[in-house]
Design an enzyme around this catalytic site. Structure first.
Site: not given
Ligand code: GLN
Length: 505
Positions: A83, A158, A182
Protein backbone atom coordinates in the site's frame (compact mmCIF):
# COMPACT_ATOMS: atom_id res chain seq x y z
CA UNK A 1 -2.48 -16.78 -20.88
CA UNK A 2 -3.09 -20.29 -19.65
CA UNK A 3 0.38 -20.76 -18.14
CA UNK A 4 0.22 -17.48 -16.29
CA UNK A 5 -3.35 -18.14 -15.25
CA UNK A 6 -2.36 -21.38 -13.58
CA UNK A 7 0.43 -19.66 -11.69
CA UNK A 8 -1.33 -16.50 -10.48
CA UNK A 9 -4.37 -18.38 -9.22
CA UNK A 10 -2.16 -20.35 -6.80
CA UNK A 11 -2.24 -19.17 -3.20
CA UNK A 12 0.94 -17.79 -1.67
CA UNK A 13 1.48 -21.00 0.27
CA UNK A 14 1.02 -23.10 -2.89
CA UNK A 15 3.54 -20.88 -4.69
CA UNK A 16 5.99 -21.38 -1.82
CA UNK A 17 5.44 -25.16 -1.94
CA UNK A 18 5.89 -25.31 -5.73
CA UNK A 19 9.18 -23.39 -5.47
CA UNK A 20 10.44 -25.67 -2.71
CA UNK A 21 9.71 -28.70 -4.85
CA UNK A 22 11.42 -27.12 -7.83
CA UNK A 23 8.21 -27.06 -9.92
CA UNK A 24 8.24 -23.28 -10.23
CA UNK A 25 10.77 -20.48 -10.03
CA UNK A 26 10.24 -17.07 -8.50
CA UNK A 27 11.05 -15.54 -11.89
CA UNK A 28 8.20 -17.51 -13.49
CA UNK A 29 5.82 -16.24 -10.82
CA UNK A 30 6.86 -12.60 -11.24
CA UNK A 31 6.56 -12.99 -15.03
CA UNK A 32 3.05 -14.39 -14.65
CA UNK A 33 2.08 -11.54 -12.31
CA UNK A 34 3.48 -9.01 -14.79
CA UNK A 35 1.44 -10.53 -17.61
CA UNK A 36 -1.65 -10.48 -15.38
CA UNK A 37 -1.09 -6.88 -14.30
CA UNK A 38 -0.78 -5.82 -17.95
CA UNK A 39 -4.16 -7.38 -18.75
CA UNK A 40 -5.98 -6.62 -15.50
CA UNK A 41 -4.62 -3.42 -14.02
CA UNK A 42 -6.08 -1.17 -16.75
CA UNK A 43 -9.45 -2.46 -15.49
CA UNK A 44 -8.98 -2.46 -11.70
CA UNK A 45 -6.42 0.38 -11.50
CA UNK A 46 -5.02 -1.21 -8.34
CA UNK A 47 -1.49 0.06 -8.80
CA UNK A 48 -0.03 3.56 -8.49
CA UNK A 49 3.51 2.55 -9.42
CA UNK A 50 5.11 -0.72 -10.38
CA UNK A 51 8.65 -1.94 -9.70
CA UNK A 52 8.92 -5.14 -11.73
CA UNK A 53 12.60 -4.57 -12.59
CA UNK A 54 13.69 -4.80 -8.98
CA UNK A 55 11.14 -7.61 -8.43
CA UNK A 56 12.90 -9.68 -11.13
CA UNK A 57 16.27 -9.02 -9.49
CA UNK A 58 15.00 -10.29 -6.14
CA UNK A 59 13.33 -13.28 -7.83
CA UNK A 60 16.56 -14.23 -9.60
CA UNK A 61 18.59 -13.93 -6.40
CA UNK A 62 16.13 -16.22 -4.60
CA UNK A 63 16.11 -18.74 -7.44
CA UNK A 64 19.89 -18.78 -7.45
CA UNK A 65 20.13 -19.22 -3.68
CA UNK A 66 17.62 -22.07 -3.86
CA UNK A 67 19.58 -23.73 -6.64
CA UNK A 68 22.64 -23.60 -4.38
CA UNK A 69 20.67 -25.44 -1.71
CA UNK A 70 20.50 -22.53 0.72
CA UNK A 71 17.95 -22.59 3.53
CA UNK A 72 15.33 -19.92 2.68
CA UNK A 73 12.41 -18.37 4.54
CA UNK A 74 8.96 -19.85 3.73
CA UNK A 75 7.85 -16.87 1.68
CA UNK A 76 11.10 -16.44 -0.28
CA UNK A 77 10.27 -15.76 -3.91
CA UNK A 78 6.56 -15.11 -3.28
CA UNK A 79 5.68 -11.64 -4.60
CA UNK A 80 3.85 -8.89 -2.77
CA UNK A 81 2.37 -5.43 -3.38
CA UNK A 82 2.64 -2.62 -0.83
CA UNK A 83 0.00 0.00 0.00
CA UNK A 84 1.38 3.38 -0.95
CA UNK A 85 0.88 4.53 2.65
CA UNK A 86 4.02 2.56 3.57
CA UNK A 87 7.45 3.90 2.65
CA UNK A 88 9.70 1.99 0.28
CA UNK A 89 13.33 2.99 -0.20
CA UNK A 90 13.98 4.20 -3.72
CA UNK A 91 10.36 3.75 -4.86
CA UNK A 92 8.06 6.76 -5.07
CA UNK A 93 5.67 6.87 -2.12
CA UNK A 94 2.77 9.33 -2.32
CA UNK A 95 -0.02 8.18 0.04
CA UNK A 96 -2.11 8.90 -3.10
CA UNK A 97 -1.69 12.63 -2.43
CA UNK A 98 -0.48 15.35 -4.76
CA UNK A 99 1.42 16.82 -1.83
CA UNK A 100 3.86 13.87 -1.86
CA UNK A 101 4.02 13.44 -5.66
CA UNK A 102 7.57 12.63 -6.64
CA UNK A 103 8.77 11.84 -3.10
CA UNK A 104 11.23 8.95 -3.10
CA UNK A 105 11.86 7.80 0.48
CA UNK A 106 15.48 7.27 1.55
CA UNK A 107 14.51 4.39 3.86
CA UNK A 108 12.23 1.35 4.19
CA UNK A 109 9.42 0.90 6.67
CA UNK A 110 10.31 -1.88 9.13
CA UNK A 111 7.56 -4.10 7.63
CA UNK A 112 9.00 -3.53 4.15
CA UNK A 113 12.48 -4.36 5.45
CA UNK A 114 11.09 -7.64 6.78
CA UNK A 115 9.41 -8.39 3.45
CA UNK A 116 12.82 -7.92 1.83
CA UNK A 117 14.63 -10.04 4.43
CA UNK A 118 12.14 -12.77 3.58
CA UNK A 119 13.19 -12.59 -0.07
CA UNK A 120 9.81 -11.42 -1.33
CA UNK A 121 9.84 -9.53 -4.65
CA UNK A 122 7.89 -6.26 -4.38
CA UNK A 123 5.75 -5.82 -7.51
CA UNK A 124 4.04 -2.49 -6.99
CA UNK A 125 2.67 0.24 -4.74
CA UNK A 126 -1.11 0.06 -4.40
CA UNK A 127 -3.72 2.78 -4.62
CA UNK A 128 -5.65 4.18 -1.64
CA UNK A 129 -7.83 7.05 -0.54
CA UNK A 130 -5.54 10.04 -0.02
CA UNK A 131 -3.61 9.55 3.24
CA UNK A 132 -5.81 6.49 3.92
CA UNK A 133 -8.84 8.71 4.54
CA UNK A 134 -11.89 7.13 2.96
CA UNK A 135 -13.83 3.92 2.47
CA UNK A 136 -13.99 3.53 -1.31
CA UNK A 137 -10.59 4.40 -2.90
CA UNK A 138 -12.42 7.15 -4.78
CA UNK A 139 -10.45 9.80 -2.84
CA UNK A 140 -7.06 9.01 -4.41
CA UNK A 141 -5.61 12.13 -5.99
CA UNK A 142 -4.56 10.08 -9.03
CA UNK A 143 -7.37 7.69 -10.03
CA UNK A 144 -10.00 5.47 -8.44
CA UNK A 145 -9.64 1.68 -8.09
CA UNK A 146 -12.43 -0.66 -9.18
CA UNK A 147 -13.75 -3.88 -7.69
CA UNK A 148 -12.78 -7.02 -9.66
CA UNK A 149 -16.16 -8.62 -8.82
CA UNK A 150 -17.95 -5.79 -10.64
CA UNK A 151 -15.91 -3.06 -12.26
CA UNK A 152 -18.69 -0.50 -11.73
CA UNK A 153 -18.29 -0.89 -8.00
CA UNK A 154 -15.74 0.33 -5.46
CA UNK A 155 -13.28 -2.08 -3.81
CA UNK A 156 -13.76 -0.39 -0.42
CA UNK A 157 -11.13 1.77 1.20
CA UNK A 158 -8.83 3.13 2.05
CA UNK A 159 -6.80 0.08 1.00
CA UNK A 160 -8.84 -0.67 -2.12
CA UNK A 161 -5.70 -1.03 -4.23
CA UNK A 162 -4.21 -3.80 -2.08
CA UNK A 163 -7.53 -5.64 -1.82
CA UNK A 164 -8.29 -5.37 -5.55
CA UNK A 165 -4.74 -6.45 -6.49
CA UNK A 166 -4.98 -9.55 -4.33
CA UNK A 167 -8.49 -10.54 -5.36
CA UNK A 168 -7.86 -9.98 -9.09
CA UNK A 169 -4.68 -12.13 -8.99
CA UNK A 170 -2.33 -9.22 -9.71
CA UNK A 171 -0.47 -10.24 -6.55
CA UNK A 172 -0.88 -13.13 -4.11
CA UNK A 173 -0.20 -10.90 -1.10
CA UNK A 174 -0.24 -7.24 -0.13
CA UNK A 175 0.39 -5.02 2.86
CA UNK A 176 -2.26 -2.62 4.07
CA UNK A 177 -2.76 -0.12 6.87
CA UNK A 178 -5.84 -0.03 9.07
CA UNK A 179 -6.85 3.01 11.14
CA UNK A 180 -10.60 2.42 11.21
CA UNK A 181 -11.08 -0.52 8.87
CA UNK A 182 -8.94 0.13 5.79
CA UNK A 183 -7.66 -3.44 5.59
CA UNK A 184 -10.84 -5.25 6.67
CA UNK A 185 -13.59 -3.32 4.85
CA UNK A 186 -11.83 -3.61 1.44
CA UNK A 187 -11.26 -7.32 2.17
CA UNK A 188 -14.97 -7.62 2.82
CA UNK A 189 -15.87 -5.84 -0.45
CA UNK A 190 -13.47 -7.92 -2.56
CA UNK A 191 -13.91 -11.41 -1.11
CA UNK A 192 -10.39 -11.47 0.27
CA UNK A 193 -8.86 -11.81 3.74
CA UNK A 194 -7.61 -8.76 5.64
CA UNK A 195 -6.21 -8.65 9.14
CA UNK A 196 -5.55 -5.77 11.54
CA UNK A 197 -3.04 -6.91 14.17
CA UNK A 198 -3.03 -5.94 17.85
CA UNK A 199 -1.76 -2.37 18.12
CA UNK A 200 1.99 -2.76 18.58
CA UNK A 201 2.52 -6.22 17.10
CA UNK A 202 3.61 -4.91 13.71
CA UNK A 203 5.96 -1.94 13.71
CA UNK A 204 4.48 1.34 12.48
CA UNK A 205 7.94 2.67 11.65
CA UNK A 206 7.68 3.87 8.06
CA UNK A 207 3.90 3.71 7.92
CA UNK A 208 2.86 7.24 6.96
CA UNK A 209 0.91 8.50 9.97
CA UNK A 210 -2.80 9.12 9.68
CA UNK A 211 -4.06 8.81 13.29
CA UNK A 212 -1.12 7.37 15.19
CA UNK A 213 -3.00 5.88 18.15
CA UNK A 214 -5.12 3.82 15.73
CA UNK A 215 -2.87 3.03 12.73
CA UNK A 216 -1.59 -0.50 12.22
CA UNK A 217 0.05 -2.32 9.28
CA UNK A 218 -1.37 -5.74 8.42
CA UNK A 219 -1.64 -8.50 5.81
CA UNK A 220 -4.01 -8.75 2.80
CA UNK A 221 -4.35 -12.14 1.09
CA UNK A 222 -6.82 -14.50 -0.53
CA UNK A 223 -6.67 -17.12 2.22
CA UNK A 224 -6.34 -17.07 5.98
CA UNK A 225 -3.26 -19.29 5.79
CA UNK A 226 -1.56 -16.83 3.43
CA UNK A 227 -2.46 -13.88 5.66
CA UNK A 228 -1.04 -15.81 8.63
CA UNK A 229 2.24 -16.49 6.84
CA UNK A 230 2.58 -12.81 6.02
CA UNK A 231 1.68 -11.81 9.57
CA UNK A 232 4.46 -14.06 10.90
CA UNK A 233 6.88 -12.43 8.45
CA UNK A 234 6.13 -8.81 9.44
CA UNK A 235 5.23 -8.98 13.15
CA UNK A 236 7.69 -8.59 16.03
CA UNK A 237 9.25 -6.08 18.36
CA UNK A 238 10.89 -3.03 16.79
CA UNK A 239 12.87 -0.56 18.90
CA UNK A 240 12.19 2.08 16.23
CA UNK A 241 8.49 2.14 17.19
CA UNK A 242 7.91 3.26 20.79
CA UNK A 243 4.50 1.52 20.82
CA UNK A 244 5.92 -1.82 19.66
CA UNK A 245 5.19 -4.76 22.00
CA UNK A 246 8.29 -6.67 23.14
CA UNK A 247 8.47 -10.43 23.56
CA UNK A 248 5.45 -11.52 21.56
CA UNK A 249 6.66 -14.02 18.96
CA UNK A 250 4.24 -14.43 16.05
CA UNK A 251 2.83 -17.94 15.49
CA UNK A 252 -0.14 -17.27 13.23
CA UNK A 253 0.61 -19.94 10.62
CA UNK A 254 0.62 -22.65 13.27
CA UNK A 255 -2.72 -21.34 14.58
CA UNK A 256 -4.23 -21.19 11.08
CA UNK A 257 -3.18 -24.78 10.32
CA UNK A 258 -4.65 -25.89 13.63
CA UNK A 259 -7.90 -24.09 12.76
CA UNK A 260 -8.12 -25.89 9.43
CA UNK A 261 -8.79 -29.10 11.30
CA UNK A 262 -12.21 -27.65 12.11
CA UNK A 263 -12.35 -28.32 15.84
CA UNK A 264 -13.52 -25.26 17.77
CA UNK A 265 -14.73 -27.04 20.88
CA UNK A 266 -14.22 -24.97 24.00
CA UNK A 267 -14.13 -21.67 22.10
CA UNK A 268 -16.65 -19.12 23.36
CA UNK A 269 -17.94 -16.86 20.60
CA UNK A 270 -19.92 -13.66 21.30
CA UNK A 271 -22.22 -12.35 18.58
CA UNK A 272 -22.42 -8.56 18.94
CA UNK A 273 -26.18 -8.00 18.99
CA UNK A 274 -25.96 -4.29 18.24
CA UNK A 275 -24.13 -4.84 14.94
CA UNK A 276 -27.36 -5.58 13.10
CA UNK A 277 -30.59 -3.76 12.33
CA UNK A 278 -30.59 -0.32 10.75
CA UNK A 279 -28.00 0.05 8.00
CA UNK A 280 -27.05 -3.65 7.92
CA UNK A 281 -28.45 -5.23 4.75
CA UNK A 282 -30.50 -8.39 4.88
CA UNK A 283 -28.07 -10.29 2.66
CA UNK A 284 -25.14 -9.32 4.87
CA UNK A 285 -26.99 -10.41 8.02
CA UNK A 286 -28.06 -13.72 6.42
CA UNK A 287 -24.49 -14.45 5.32
CA UNK A 288 -23.17 -13.51 8.73
CA UNK A 289 -25.64 -15.76 10.55
CA UNK A 290 -24.77 -18.68 8.28
CA UNK A 291 -21.14 -18.13 9.30
CA UNK A 292 -22.04 -18.01 12.99
CA UNK A 293 -23.91 -21.31 12.61
CA UNK A 294 -20.89 -22.88 10.96
CA UNK A 295 -18.81 -21.90 14.00
CA UNK A 296 -21.24 -23.62 16.31
CA UNK A 297 -21.33 -26.69 14.05
CA UNK A 298 -17.58 -26.98 14.68
CA UNK A 299 -18.09 -27.07 18.43
CA UNK A 300 -17.79 -23.39 19.36
CA UNK A 301 -20.21 -22.07 21.97
CA UNK A 302 -21.92 -19.22 20.14
CA UNK A 303 -24.01 -16.76 22.18
CA UNK A 304 -25.44 -13.29 21.74
CA UNK A 305 -23.51 -10.58 23.52
CA UNK A 306 -25.11 -7.21 24.05
CA UNK A 307 -22.47 -4.48 23.64
CA UNK A 308 -24.34 -1.18 23.94
CA UNK A 309 -21.30 1.03 23.33
CA UNK A 310 -20.05 -0.86 20.27
CA UNK A 311 -21.75 1.36 17.73
CA UNK A 312 -20.67 4.52 19.59
CA UNK A 313 -17.13 3.78 18.47
CA UNK A 314 -17.75 5.68 15.26
CA UNK A 315 -18.68 8.86 17.18
CA UNK A 316 -15.51 8.67 19.26
CA UNK A 317 -13.46 7.93 16.13
CA UNK A 318 -14.70 10.97 14.22
CA UNK A 319 -13.48 13.21 17.05
CA UNK A 320 -10.17 11.56 17.92
CA UNK A 321 -9.12 10.53 14.38
CA UNK A 322 -9.41 14.04 12.85
CA UNK A 323 -7.61 15.50 15.88
CA UNK A 324 -4.67 13.20 15.19
CA UNK A 325 -4.95 13.71 11.43
CA UNK A 326 -4.80 17.50 11.82
CA UNK A 327 -1.61 17.17 13.83
CA UNK A 328 -0.01 14.56 11.55
CA UNK A 329 -0.79 16.48 8.35
CA UNK A 330 1.00 19.58 9.64
CA UNK A 331 4.35 18.15 8.52
CA UNK A 332 3.35 18.68 4.87
CA UNK A 333 4.34 22.30 4.76
CA UNK A 334 6.16 22.62 1.43
CA UNK A 335 9.46 23.03 3.31
CA UNK A 336 10.77 19.53 3.79
CA UNK A 337 9.50 17.22 1.10
CA UNK A 338 7.00 16.84 -1.68
CA UNK A 339 5.12 19.63 -3.41
CA UNK A 340 6.04 23.33 -3.02
CA UNK A 341 3.82 26.01 -4.53
CA UNK A 342 5.34 29.52 -4.61
CA UNK A 343 2.78 32.32 -4.97
CA UNK A 344 4.08 35.72 -6.20
CA UNK A 345 6.08 37.49 -3.45
CA UNK A 346 5.89 34.32 -1.37
CA UNK A 347 6.40 34.44 2.38
CA UNK A 348 6.84 31.24 4.37
CA UNK A 349 3.20 31.24 5.41
CA UNK A 350 1.75 32.12 1.99
CA UNK A 351 3.89 29.35 0.45
CA UNK A 352 2.57 26.86 3.05
CA UNK A 353 -1.01 27.93 2.47
CA UNK A 354 -0.68 27.71 -1.33
CA UNK A 355 1.06 24.31 -1.11
CA UNK A 356 -1.64 22.86 1.13
CA UNK A 357 -4.42 24.40 -0.93
CA UNK A 358 -3.12 22.70 -4.04
CA UNK A 359 -1.63 19.57 -2.48
CA UNK A 360 -4.46 18.27 -0.28
CA UNK A 361 -7.77 16.94 -1.60
CA UNK A 362 -11.18 17.85 -0.14
CA UNK A 363 -11.49 14.93 2.32
CA UNK A 364 -8.09 15.60 3.88
CA UNK A 365 -8.94 19.30 4.19
CA UNK A 366 -12.27 18.44 5.80
CA UNK A 367 -10.54 16.29 8.41
CA UNK A 368 -7.86 18.89 9.15
CA UNK A 369 -10.64 21.41 9.78
CA UNK A 370 -12.63 19.00 11.95
CA UNK A 371 -9.52 18.09 13.94
CA UNK A 372 -8.43 21.67 14.42
CA UNK A 373 -11.94 22.47 15.63
CA UNK A 374 -12.14 19.67 18.22
CA UNK A 375 -8.70 20.65 19.54
CA UNK A 376 -9.47 24.38 19.75
CA UNK A 377 -9.85 25.99 23.16
CA UNK A 378 -13.50 25.84 24.11
CA UNK A 379 -14.04 22.56 22.23
CA UNK A 380 -11.05 20.65 23.57
CA UNK A 381 -12.57 19.69 26.95
CA UNK A 382 -16.06 19.26 25.58
CA UNK A 383 -15.12 17.10 22.60
CA UNK A 384 -11.57 15.77 22.59
CA UNK A 385 -11.26 15.01 26.30
CA UNK A 386 -14.80 13.65 26.45
CA UNK A 387 -14.12 11.34 23.50
CA UNK A 388 -10.93 10.06 25.17
CA UNK A 389 -12.98 9.20 28.26
CA UNK A 390 -15.56 7.32 26.20
CA UNK A 391 -12.71 5.52 24.43
CA UNK A 392 -11.57 4.28 27.84
CA UNK A 393 -15.10 3.09 28.59
CA UNK A 394 -15.15 1.16 25.31
CA UNK A 395 -11.78 -0.43 26.12
CA UNK A 396 -13.12 -1.49 29.53
CA UNK A 397 -16.25 -2.93 27.88
CA UNK A 398 -14.06 -5.07 25.64
CA UNK A 399 -11.98 -6.22 28.62
CA UNK A 400 -15.13 -7.35 30.39
CA UNK A 401 -16.49 -9.04 27.26
CA UNK A 402 -13.28 -11.03 26.85
CA UNK A 403 -13.70 -12.44 30.36
CA UNK A 404 -16.70 -14.40 29.06
CA UNK A 405 -15.80 -14.79 25.38
CA UNK A 406 -12.68 -15.79 23.45
CA UNK A 407 -13.71 -14.00 20.27
CA UNK A 408 -16.40 -11.52 19.27
CA UNK A 409 -18.01 -11.62 15.84
CA UNK A 410 -20.10 -9.34 13.61
CA UNK A 411 -20.36 -8.45 9.91
CA UNK A 412 -17.28 -6.56 8.73
CA UNK A 413 -19.29 -3.98 6.86
CA UNK A 414 -23.04 -3.23 6.90
CA UNK A 415 -23.34 -3.67 3.12
CA UNK A 416 -21.56 -5.28 0.20
CA UNK A 417 -19.67 -3.18 -2.37
CA UNK A 418 -21.57 -0.12 -3.63
CA UNK A 419 -21.31 1.53 -7.03
CA UNK A 420 -18.62 4.11 -7.75
CA UNK A 421 -20.11 7.58 -7.30
CA UNK A 422 -23.11 6.20 -5.41
CA UNK A 423 -22.20 7.46 -1.93
CA UNK A 424 -21.81 11.20 -2.09
CA UNK A 425 -22.19 12.55 1.42
CA UNK A 426 -19.28 12.01 3.79
CA UNK A 427 -21.34 10.87 6.78
CA UNK A 428 -22.91 7.96 4.84
CA UNK A 429 -19.40 7.03 3.70
CA UNK A 430 -18.12 7.16 7.29
CA UNK A 431 -20.80 4.67 8.39
CA UNK A 432 -19.12 1.92 6.37
CA UNK A 433 -16.66 1.51 9.21
CA UNK A 434 -19.16 1.30 12.03
CA UNK A 435 -18.24 -2.32 12.78
CA UNK A 436 -14.50 -2.12 12.16
CA UNK A 437 -13.61 1.04 14.14
CA UNK A 438 -14.11 -0.39 17.68
CA UNK A 439 -11.15 -2.79 17.24
CA UNK A 440 -8.89 0.17 16.35
CA UNK A 441 -10.06 2.21 19.34
CA UNK A 442 -9.27 -0.70 21.66
CA UNK A 443 -6.09 -1.79 19.84
CA UNK A 444 -7.47 -5.29 19.25
CA UNK A 445 -6.67 -7.82 16.53
CA UNK A 446 -9.48 -8.36 14.01
CA UNK A 447 -9.73 -10.29 10.77
CA UNK A 448 -12.23 -10.21 7.91
CA UNK A 449 -12.88 -13.18 5.64
CA UNK A 450 -15.55 -13.86 3.01
CA UNK A 451 -18.48 -15.91 4.23
CA UNK A 452 -20.62 -16.05 1.09
CA UNK A 453 -22.11 -14.00 -1.74
CA UNK A 454 -25.17 -11.77 -1.79
CA UNK A 455 -28.01 -11.82 -4.34
CA UNK A 456 -25.90 -9.84 -6.80
CA UNK A 457 -23.01 -12.24 -6.44
CA UNK A 458 -20.93 -9.84 -4.34
CA UNK A 459 -18.85 -11.06 -1.39
CA UNK A 460 -20.00 -10.68 2.23
CA UNK A 461 -17.37 -10.12 4.94
CA UNK A 462 -17.31 -11.77 8.39
CA UNK A 463 -15.28 -10.18 11.19
CA UNK A 464 -13.61 -11.96 14.11
CA UNK A 465 -12.14 -9.87 16.94
CA UNK A 466 -9.93 -11.24 19.72
CA UNK A 467 -8.38 -9.83 22.88
CA UNK A 468 -5.10 -7.91 22.77
CA UNK A 469 -2.16 -10.10 21.71
CA UNK A 470 -4.52 -12.96 20.82
CA UNK A 471 -4.02 -12.42 17.09
CA UNK A 472 -3.26 -16.12 16.66
CA UNK A 473 -6.65 -17.09 18.06
CA UNK A 474 -8.38 -14.83 15.51
CA UNK A 475 -6.41 -16.63 12.77
CA UNK A 476 -7.36 -20.04 14.14
CA UNK A 477 -11.09 -19.34 14.24
CA UNK A 478 -10.97 -17.62 10.82
CA UNK A 479 -9.17 -20.57 9.30
CA UNK A 480 -11.74 -23.03 10.63
CA UNK A 481 -14.57 -20.89 9.28
CA UNK A 482 -12.86 -20.50 5.91
CA UNK A 483 -12.68 -24.29 5.51
CA UNK A 484 -16.32 -24.70 6.46
CA UNK A 485 -17.43 -21.92 4.07
CA UNK A 486 -15.42 -23.49 1.28
CA UNK A 487 -17.12 -26.85 1.86
CA UNK A 488 -20.57 -25.21 1.80
CA UNK A 489 -19.83 -23.33 -1.43
CA UNK A 490 -18.05 -25.96 -3.52
CA UNK A 491 -14.72 -24.24 -3.14
CA UNK A 492 -13.30 -21.01 -1.79
CA UNK A 493 -15.20 -17.76 -2.33
CA UNK A 494 -12.12 -15.96 -3.71
CA UNK A 495 -11.95 -18.42 -6.58
CA UNK A 496 -15.38 -17.33 -7.86
CA UNK A 497 -14.17 -13.86 -8.93
CA UNK A 498 -14.44 -13.09 -12.69
CA UNK A 499 -11.19 -13.68 -14.58
CA UNK A 500 -10.55 -10.16 -15.79
CA UNK A 501 -7.87 -11.12 -18.30
CA UNK A 502 -10.53 -12.81 -20.41
CA UNK A 503 -12.04 -10.34 -22.85
CA UNK A 504 -15.51 -9.11 -22.08
CA UNK A 505 -15.08 -9.40 -18.29
N1 GLN B 1 -12.52 4.50 6.26
C1 GLN B 1 -12.00 4.99 7.52
C2 GLN B 1 -11.72 6.45 7.41
O1 GLN B 1 -12.08 7.02 6.45
C3 GLN B 1 -10.80 4.20 7.91
C4 GLN B 1 -9.57 4.62 7.22
C5 GLN B 1 -8.39 3.75 7.56
O2 GLN B 1 -8.54 2.72 8.23
N2 GLN B 1 -7.22 4.21 7.15
O3 GLN B 1 -11.19 7.05 8.27
Amino acid sequence: MSGAEEIVTLTASQMAEAMKKGDLSSRQIVEAELETAKAVDPKTQSYLATCFNSAFMVADAVDEARALGQQLPDLAGVPIAIKDMIVTKGVETTAASKILKGWVPPYDATAVGKVKENGMPILAKTNLDEFAQGSSTENSAFHPTFNPWDLERVPGGSGGGSAAAVSSFESPLALGTDTGGSIRQPASFTGSVGMKPTYGRVSRFGAISMASSLDQIGPCARTVEDAAMLFDAIAGYDPKDSTSIPGCEPAALKAALEGKRGDLSGIRVGVISEASGEGFSKDVMDGFLRGANLLSSMGAKVEEKSFPNFLHGIQIYYILMPAEVSSNMSRYDGMRYGLRVMPPDATASSMMAATREEGFGPEVKRRIMLGTYVLSSGQYEKMYVAAQKVRTVLIEDFKKAFQSFDVLICPTSPTTAFKAGEVEDPVTMYKNDIATIPANLAGLPAISLPVGLDDLGLPIGFQIMADRKKDELAFKVASALEEAVSRENDGPIWNKVPRLWKSGE
